[in-house]
Design a protein around this motif. Sequence first.
Motif, PDB file in Angstrom:
ATOM      1  N   CYS A   1     -42.278   5.031  -9.472  1.00  0.00           N
ATOM      2  CA  CYS A   1     -41.161   5.366 -10.744  1.00  0.00           C
ATOM      3  C   CYS A   1     -40.101   6.194 -10.640  1.00  0.00           C
ATOM      4  O   CYS A   1     -40.763   7.173 -10.113  1.00  0.00           O
ATOM      5  CB  CYS A   1     -42.056   5.187 -12.153  1.00  0.00           C
TER       6      CYS A   1
ATOM      7  N   CYS B   1     -40.794   8.786 -14.698  1.00  0.00           N
ATOM      8  CA  CYS B   1     -42.842   9.323 -14.674  1.00  0.00           C
ATOM      9  C   CYS B   1     -43.057   9.926 -13.358  1.00  0.00           C
ATOM     10  O   CYS B   1     -44.647   9.994 -13.538  1.00  0.00           O
ATOM     11  CB  CYS B   1     -42.943   8.423 -15.498  1.00  0.00           C
TER      12      CYS B   1
ATOM     13  N   GLN C   1     -46.436   2.328  -8.348  1.00  0.00           N
ATOM     14  CA  GLN C   1     -46.210   0.526  -9.250  1.00  0.00           C
ATOM     15  C   GLN C   1     -46.432   0.110  -8.937  1.00  0.00           C
ATOM     16  O   GLN C   1     -46.172   0.269  -7.489  1.00  0.00           O
ATOM     17  CB  GLN C   1     -43.959   1.089  -8.865  1.00  0.00           C
TER      18      GLN C   1
ATOM     19  N   CYS D   1     -41.625  -0.359 -16.168  1.00  0.00           N
ATOM     20  CA  CYS D   1     -42.618   0.547 -15.762  1.00  0.00           C
ATOM     21  C   CYS D   1     -43.992   0.504 -16.814  1.00  0.00           C
ATOM     22  O   CYS D   1     -43.552   0.970 -18.342  1.00  0.00           O
ATOM     23  CB  CYS D   1     -42.342   2.533 -15.934  1.00  0.00           C
TER      24      CYS D   1
ATOM     25  N   CYS E   1     -44.416   4.688 -18.700  1.00  0.00           N
ATOM     26  CA  CYS E   1     -43.223   5.354 -19.633  1.00  0.00           C
ATOM     27  C   CYS E   1     -42.095   4.849 -20.047  1.00  0.00           C
ATOM     28  O   CYS E   1     -41.416   4.630 -20.930  1.00  0.00           O
ATOM     29  CB  CYS E   1     -42.454   6.551 -18.853  1.00  0.00           C
TER      30      CYS E   1
ATOM     31  N   PHE F   1     -39.811   2.542 -18.975  1.00  0.00           N
ATOM     32  CA  PHE F   1     -38.366   2.587 -17.854  1.00  0.00           C
ATOM     33  C   PHE F   1     -38.326   1.057 -17.968  1.00  0.00           C
ATOM     34  O   PHE F   1     -39.198   0.448 -16.470  1.00  0.00           O
ATOM     35  CB  PHE F   1     -38.598   3.622 -16.349  1.00  0.00           C
TER      36      PHE F   1
HETATM   37 ZN   LIG Z   1     -42.533   5.213 -15.642  1.00  0.00          ZN
END
Ligand SMILES: [Zn+2]
Length: 73
Positions: A10, A13, A17, A50, A53, A55
């Motif tokens: 990611c 963070c 992934q 994600c 976090c 995202f």
């Molecule tokens: Zn993330």
Amino acid sequence: MIKDDRPLTCPKCRRVQYFVCRNEKCVCWERLPKNKKPQKFNADGETISCPYCGFTAHADYWETREMQFAFGN
Ligand SMILES: [Zn+2]
Ligand SMILES: [Zn+2]
């Protein structure tokens, strides 16, 4: 040379992934470690988030990023 052992992370963070498709019986789910979360598909059908976090980016973004990681650019 393809470096396919570099995990996709990611951009926010930096956690690794794991992309899986919507079919939970597909082989891609077997690549997901048991203690890890897969990326989340969003209801719009276009973006993926994600799991850590939150995202969010378009599926094309993740695909491009994964390619960049794989080819080391
Ligand atoms: Zn993330
Ligand atoms: Zn799959």
